[in-house]
Enzyme design. Structure first.
Site, PDB file in Angstrom:
ATOM      1  N   TYR A  67       0.828  -1.202   0.000  1.00 32.95           N
ATOM      2  CA  TYR A  67       0.000   0.000   0.000  1.00 32.95           C
ATOM      3  C   TYR A  67       0.867   1.258   0.000  1.00 32.95           C
ATOM      4  O   TYR A  67       1.508   1.594   0.989  1.00 32.95           O
ATOM      5  CB  TYR A  67      -0.969   0.050   1.189  1.00 32.95           C
ATOM      6  CG  TYR A  67      -1.917   1.214   1.035  1.00 32.95           C
ATOM      7  CD1 TYR A  67      -3.095   1.075   0.309  1.00 32.95           C
ATOM      8  CD2 TYR A  67      -1.588   2.473   1.546  1.00 32.95           C
ATOM      9  CE1 TYR A  67      -3.936   2.155   0.092  1.00 32.95           C
ATOM     10  CE2 TYR A  67      -2.421   3.564   1.337  1.00 32.95           C
ATOM     11  CZ  TYR A  67      -3.597   3.398   0.619  1.00 32.95           C
ATOM     12  OH  TYR A  67      -4.411   4.475   0.398  1.00 32.95           O
TER      13      TYR A  67
ATOM     14  N   HIS B 144      -0.936  13.636   4.245  1.00 30.70           N
ATOM     15  CA  HIS B 144      -2.105  12.776   4.395  1.00 30.70           C
ATOM     16  C   HIS B 144      -1.782  11.858   5.568  1.00 30.70           C
ATOM     17  O   HIS B 144      -0.970  10.947   5.443  1.00 30.70           O
ATOM     18  CB  HIS B 144      -2.350  11.964   3.103  1.00 30.70           C
ATOM     19  CG  HIS B 144      -3.490  10.998   3.240  1.00 30.70           C
ATOM     20  ND1 HIS B 144      -3.587   9.857   2.478  1.00 30.70           N
ATOM     21  CD2 HIS B 144      -4.570  11.005   4.062  1.00 30.70           C
ATOM     22  CE1 HIS B 144      -4.692   9.196   2.835  1.00 30.70           C
ATOM     23  NE2 HIS B 144      -5.301   9.871   3.786  1.00 30.70           N
TER      24      HIS B 144
ATOM     25  N   ASP C 137      -5.187  16.132   3.782  1.00 33.61           N
ATOM     26  CA  ASP C 137      -6.121  15.355   4.587  1.00 33.61           C
ATOM     27  C   ASP C 137      -5.422  14.993   5.893  1.00 33.61           C
ATOM     28  O   ASP C 137      -4.738  13.990   5.988  1.00 33.61           O
ATOM     29  CB  ASP C 137      -6.538  14.099   3.809  1.00 33.61           C
ATOM     30  CG  ASP C 137      -7.455  13.212   4.631  1.00 33.61           C
ATOM     31  OD1 ASP C 137      -7.879  13.637   5.731  1.00 33.61           O
ATOM     32  OD2 ASP C 137      -7.746  12.087   4.184  1.00 33.61           O
TER      33      ASP C 137
ATOM     34  N   ASP D  73      -9.907  17.644   6.231  1.00 33.32           N
ATOM     35  CA  ASP D  73      -8.954  18.313   5.335  1.00 33.32           C
ATOM     36  C   ASP D  73      -8.729  19.746   5.786  1.00 33.32           C
ATOM     37  O   ASP D  73      -9.691  20.480   6.016  1.00 33.32           O
ATOM     38  CB  ASP D  73      -9.489  18.257   3.906  1.00 33.32           C
ATOM     39  CG  ASP D  73      -9.742  16.825   3.464  1.00 33.32           C
ATOM     40  OD1 ASP D  73      -8.876  16.265   2.790  1.00 33.32           O
ATOM     41  OD2 ASP D  73     -10.798  16.257   3.831  1.00 33.32           O
TER      42      ASP D  73
END
Ligand SMILES: *[C@@H]1O[C@H](CO)[C@@H](O)[C@H](O)[C@H]1NC(C)=O
Length: 322
Positions: free
Chosen positions: A101, A158, A192, A237
Site C-alpha cells: 500500500y 495525508h 487530509d 482536510d
C-alpha cells in the site's frame, strides 16, 4: 450631483476591484485512490478535471498509480479541457510503510502562474524523529509572481487516521526544518490531516504543536465538513499557514471546502460524487498584485470588465443627473 456621481464611481470601482482577477487558488484534494481504474471512467475524469482546473496549484493525495498511466492520462485530459492554461505535475515517490500500500503526493500547477523553485522529500528516518509518518511530506517551493507573497512553500500531509495526533505534531518538526533549510517563513501546510471526528481527540490537542503554536493559522475551521457522505460531517482536510506575512497575503475568509457535489449537481444516490472521492477538496485564495505591481490584492484585468464598468457608471450618471 457630481460628488454623488464620483462617490458611486468609487463604489463601482471598489466592487470591480474585489471581483476582478482576484484569484490565485491553492487546493488540496484527497482523490481517494486515484489510479488506473478511476482514470478509465470518463465522467469521473471529467469531474476531476473540472475541479483541478479551478486551481493554480492543486495538491492531489492518495494517488495510487503504480505504472504512472493515470497521471499521464489526467494531464492529457487537463490539456484538452482547459486550453487557456498549461498544466504540469510534480510528484513524490511512492510512499508508505508497506510494499503493497503506497501513495504519492502530486502537485498539479498552471505553468503560466506558477513555477517550481525547489523540492524536498522529508526522509523516512530522521535522528530523534524515527519514522513519524506513513507518508513523509514531499515539500515543494513555488514561485508565483502574481501573488502578493511571490514565493511560498507547501508541505503536504495525508495522515494515517490511527496516528493522526503523532503525525500532526511531527509535522511541526518538518515545518521548523524547512523554514531553516530554505530561510523562509512563508510556509503552508495542507492536506487530509484526518483532523476531525474521532481521529483527533480534544484532550490530545494541547500536545500537538501544530495546533498550540500561536504563529500558525488554521484556515479551515473545526466545524467544517470536508466529507462527501451526508452521513458524515468531519473536518478532515485542512489548510494551515505559518506566520503573519503569509497570513496577510491570504484573501480573508476564502478558505473553504469546494462542494463539487452541489456545484456540479452530482447526487450521492447515484454515487456519482462518491465515485470521484469521499472528500471535498479544500482551497484558499492568495491575494494577487496588479500589473502595476501594487499590492492591491486585486485589479481590473480585462477590457471587458472595464467596458462593463464604463457602461455602469454611464447609467449611474444618467440616473443621478436626471
Ligand atoms: C503508527 O506509528 C507507528 C510508529 O510510530 C507505526 O509503527 C505504526 O505502524 C503506525 N500505524 C499505522 C496504522 O500506520
Amino acid at each position: 450631483m457630481r460628488s454623488s456621481f464620483l462617490l458611486l464611481l468609487t463604489f463601482l470601482l471598489g466592487v470591480t476591484d474585489i471581483q476582478a482577477g482576484s484569484d490565485f487558488r491553492v487546493c488540496a484534494f484527497n482523490t481517494q485512490h486515484f489510479g488506473e481504474s478511476k482514470s478509465q471512467k470518463s465522467d469521473v475524469m471529467q469531474t476531476l478535471v473540472k475541479i483541478i482546473t479551478r486551481c493554480d496549484v492543486c495538491l492531489l493525495q492518495e494517488v495510487r498509480d503504480s505504472k504512472g498511466k493515470a497521471l499521464k492520462l489526467l494531464l492529457e485530459h487537463l490539456k484538452r479541457y482547459d486550453t487557456k492554461h498549461e498544466y504540469k505535475a510534480v510528484a513524490s515517490e511512492r510512499l508508505g510503510r508497506s510494499e503493497t500500500y503506497q501513495e504519492q503526493y502530486v502537485f498539479v500547477y498552471r505553468t503560466d502562474t506558477v513555477t517550481v523553485a525547489d523540492q524536498y522529500q522529508y526522509p523516512d528516518d530522521k535522528p530523534g524523529d524515527i519514522d513519524a509518518f506513513s507518508r513523509e511530506p514531499f515539500v515543494v517551493r513555488f514561485r508565483a509572481p502574481k501573488t502578493a507573497i511571490k514565493e511560498f512553500v507547501l508541505i503536504p500531509q495525508h495522515t494515517t487516521p490511527a496516528n493522526t495526533t503523532k503525525e500532526l505534531d511531527a509535522l511541526y518538526d518538518v515545518l521548523q526544518h524547512v523554514k531553516k533549510m530554505w530561510k523562509t517563513e512563508n510556509v503552508m501546510l495542507l492536506g487530509d490531516f484526518n483532523a476531525g471526528c474521532g481521529y483527533l481527540a480534544k484532550k490530545n490537542r494541547k500536545r500537538v504543536r501544530l495546533i498550540t503554536d500561536q504563529n500558525l493559522f488554521w484556515l479551515i475551521q473545526e466545524n467544517t465538513d470536508t466529507t462527501v457522505r451526508s452521513s458524515t460531517s468531519c473536518s478532515y482536510d485542512r489548510i494551515v499557514v505559518n506566520g503573519e506575512t503569509f497570513h496577510r497575503a491570504i484573501l480573508p475568509s476564502s478558505a473553504k471546502p469546494f462542494n463539487f457535489q452541489v456545484e456540479y449537481r452530482l447526487t450521492e444516490e447515484q454515487v456519482t460524487a462518491l465515485l470521484v472521492s469521499d472528500h471535498y477538496p479544500v482551497e484558499v485564495l492568495l491575494k494577487v498584485v496588479d500589473s502595476r505591481g501594487l499590492d492591491g490584492g486585486t485589479s481590473i484585468t480585462s477590457g471587458n470588465q472595464f467596458i462593463a464598468l464604463f457602461v455602469l457608471s454611464h447609467v449611474a450618471f444618467q440616473i443621478l443627473t436626471r
